[in-house]
Enzyme design. Structure first.
Site, short mmCIF file in Angstrom:
data_model
loop_
_atom_site.label_atom_id
_atom_site.label_comp_id
_atom_site.label_asym_id
_atom_site.label_seq_id
_atom_site.Cartn_x
_atom_site.Cartn_y
_atom_site.Cartn_z
N LYS A 1 0.84 -1.21 0.00
CA LYS A 1 0.00 0.00 0.00
C LYS A 1 0.86 1.24 0.00
O LYS A 1 2.02 1.22 0.46
CB LYS A 1 -0.96 0.03 1.19
CG LYS A 1 -0.31 0.14 2.58
CD LYS A 1 0.05 1.54 3.04
CE LYS A 1 0.92 1.54 4.28
NZ LYS A 1 1.78 2.67 4.48
N PRO B 1 9.31 -4.78 -0.39
CA PRO B 1 10.47 -4.53 0.46
C PRO B 1 10.10 -4.53 1.94
O PRO B 1 8.99 -4.17 2.32
CB PRO B 1 10.93 -3.13 0.04
CG PRO B 1 10.42 -2.96 -1.34
CD PRO B 1 9.13 -3.73 -1.41
N VAL B 2 11.06 -4.97 2.78
CA VAL B 2 10.86 -5.07 4.23
C VAL B 2 11.18 -3.69 4.85
O VAL B 2 12.11 -3.02 4.42
CB VAL B 2 11.82 -6.14 4.81
CG1 VAL B 2 11.67 -6.25 6.31
CG2 VAL B 2 11.55 -7.48 4.13
N ALA B 3 10.39 -3.30 5.84
CA ALA B 3 10.57 -1.99 6.52
C ALA B 3 10.65 -0.86 5.50
O ALA B 3 11.48 0.03 5.59
CB ALA B 3 11.81 -2.00 7.43
N GLY C 1 7.80 1.01 4.41
CA GLY C 1 6.67 1.95 4.41
C GLY C 1 5.58 1.52 3.45
O GLY C 1 4.71 2.30 3.08
N GLY D 1 4.38 -4.27 3.88
CA GLY D 1 4.64 -5.63 3.40
C GLY D 1 4.31 -6.68 4.45
O GLY D 1 3.72 -7.72 4.14
N GLY D 2 4.69 -6.44 5.70
CA GLY D 2 4.38 -7.39 6.77
C GLY D 2 2.87 -7.50 6.95
O GLY D 2 2.33 -8.61 7.16
N SER D 3 2.18 -6.39 6.86
CA SER D 3 0.71 -6.40 6.99
C SER D 3 0.09 -7.20 5.84
O SER D 3 -0.88 -7.94 6.05
CB SER D 3 0.17 -4.98 6.96
OG SER D 3 0.75 -4.22 7.99
N ALA D 4 0.66 -7.06 4.65
CA ALA D 4 0.15 -7.82 3.50
C ALA D 4 0.31 -9.32 3.76
O ALA D 4 -0.61 -10.11 3.49
CB ALA D 4 0.92 -7.42 2.24
N ASP E 1 -2.34 -1.65 9.78
CA ASP E 1 -2.58 -1.67 8.33
C ASP E 1 -3.16 -2.99 7.82
O ASP E 1 -3.43 -3.13 6.63
CB ASP E 1 -1.26 -1.45 7.56
CG ASP E 1 -0.65 -0.08 7.83
OD1 ASP E 1 -1.40 0.85 8.16
OD2 ASP E 1 0.59 0.04 7.70
O1 C5P Z 1 0.17 -1.28 14.11
P1 C5P Z 1 1.57 -1.60 13.71
O2 C5P Z 1 2.11 -2.81 14.40
O3 C5P Z 1 1.78 -1.65 12.23
O4 C5P Z 1 2.42 -0.37 14.22
C1 C5P Z 1 3.82 -0.43 14.32
C2 C5P Z 1 4.27 0.71 15.21
O5 C5P Z 1 4.04 1.97 14.53
C3 C5P Z 1 3.52 0.84 16.51
O6 C5P Z 1 4.10 0.05 17.50
C4 C5P Z 1 3.66 2.32 16.83
O7 C5P Z 1 4.95 2.60 17.34
C5 C5P Z 1 3.60 2.96 15.45
N1 C5P Z 1 2.24 3.40 15.09
C6 C5P Z 1 1.72 4.53 15.70
N2 C5P Z 1 0.47 4.96 15.37
C7 C5P Z 1 -0.27 4.32 14.43
C8 C5P Z 1 0.26 3.17 13.79
C9 C5P Z 1 1.52 2.74 14.14
O8 C5P Z 1 2.36 5.14 16.57
N3 C5P Z 1 -1.47 4.77 14.11
#
Ligand code: C5P
Length: 315
Positions: A18, A110-112, A114, A117-120, A152
């Protein structure tokens, strides 16, 4: 005499990366997450996850990763912390069944980066294992499990173009009249999402409550007008990401000077996303960026579907 036939089931689910056309971020909540209003778009850069039932001799659970050559294989933990393993554990617990399955993930996202990818992968795991175990999870339950796994992940289930609120986990599909062409330039070195959010807090200690995306942006998406959309793209995490990685600012400027309608950081970065007018325009821009020495330059269109079955083999 009958020959024993081993029955295997192979289920492959494809799940997309995304980008955020709009990412408005507010001051952190009590739980540490940031309230968001975001417009997600799923783009055609996908991971494929294949789940297979183990045979009698096999281990009950096995997770293997194969990654595209532009991804550092060491960047993804293949252990219980992997989001695919967490998705399997959560779904199994929800149904009170044991965790079973061989899961192969072919990663192109790609990993990390933005790009979620992990969410996918988590969304793909929920869809594939739900089928493999014949669990018949309701859509509402799948979305709730997805939200537990990450902000995500619900969007990765539904795909298309959608409004995200809360910490990103409440998703509502949006009308989208366009075929959007993007050039994506990943970075060898990833950025940590929590680190970028922490830097946002440092730069904007008085961040206000988040306003919803401008109606003009939603209109431009509905009308399928890339020139209008380009002006309206917004990412509140761009400034902290660029502060942490100034080299990305140079790349954004280069892409725009080579003709992109607009360049933005994707989510928390470091992937840069350039909006183009057409597929030809995207290919031309990709060529120009490669001539500047960027070795991995990907062309992707949006919006594409959320996690969906591409193969269901019984043998
Ligand atoms: O939800 P997810 O595990 O993808 O989020 C990873 C990290 O990103 C969270 O631990 C938090 O530090 C940050 N985050 C946030 N606010 C959001 C989404 C993510 O601070 N709305």
């Amino acid at each position: 005499m009958s020959i024993p036939v081993r029955t295997t089931v192979n289920i492959t689910v494809r799940s997309a990366a995304k980008i955020n056309l709009h990412l408005g971020v507010g001051a952190p909540r009590d739980d540490g997450f940031h309230p968001l209003t975001t417009v997600y778009q799923a783009v055609g850069l996908c991971d494929d996850l294949t789940a297979t039932l183990p045979g009698e001799q096999d281990a009950p659970w096995d997770l293997r990763l194969r990654v595209a050559d532009y991804i550092d294989p060491g960047a993804v933990p293949v252990d219980d912390d992997n989001i695919v393993a967490r998705a399997a554990t959560l779904l199994a617990a929800h149904h009170g069944v044991p965790v079973r399955g061989h899961v192969d993930v072919d990663k192109a996202i790609p990993v990390a980066g933005g790009l979620a990818g992990g969410s996918a992968d988590a969304a793909a795991a929920l869809v594939a294992l739900d089928r493999l175990w014949d669990a018949r999870t309701s859509d509402d339950d799948l979305l709730a499990l997805a939200a537990e796994l990450g902000s995500d992940v619900p969007f990765a289930l539904i795909g298309g173009t959608a409004l995200g609120t809360g910490r990103g986990e409440h998703v509502m599909p949006l009308p989208d009249g366009g075929t959007w062409w993007w050039v994506l330039v990943p970075s060898r070195e990833g950025l940590s999402t929590p680190q970028v959010y922490r830097h946002f807090d440092k730069l904007f200690p008085d961040a206000p409550a988040v306003p919803p995306p401008a109606d003009e942006l939603l209109d431009a998406v509905a009308a399928g007008d890339p020139v209008r959309l380009a002006r309206l793209l917004r990412n509140d995490l761009q400034e902290p990401a660029l502060d942490l990685r100034p080299d990305l600012g140079v790349l954004l400027e280069r892409g725009e000077s080579e003709g992109a309608l607009r360049g933005i950081i994707s989510g928390s970065g470091p992937t840069c996303a350039f909006l183009c007018e057409s597929s030809d325009h995207a290919r031309d821009l990709a060529g120009a960026l490669m001539r500047h020495g960027h070795t991995v330059v990907l062309v992707a269109n949006g919006a594409v579907a959320g996690a969906h079955l591409v193969e269901n083999l019984h043998g």
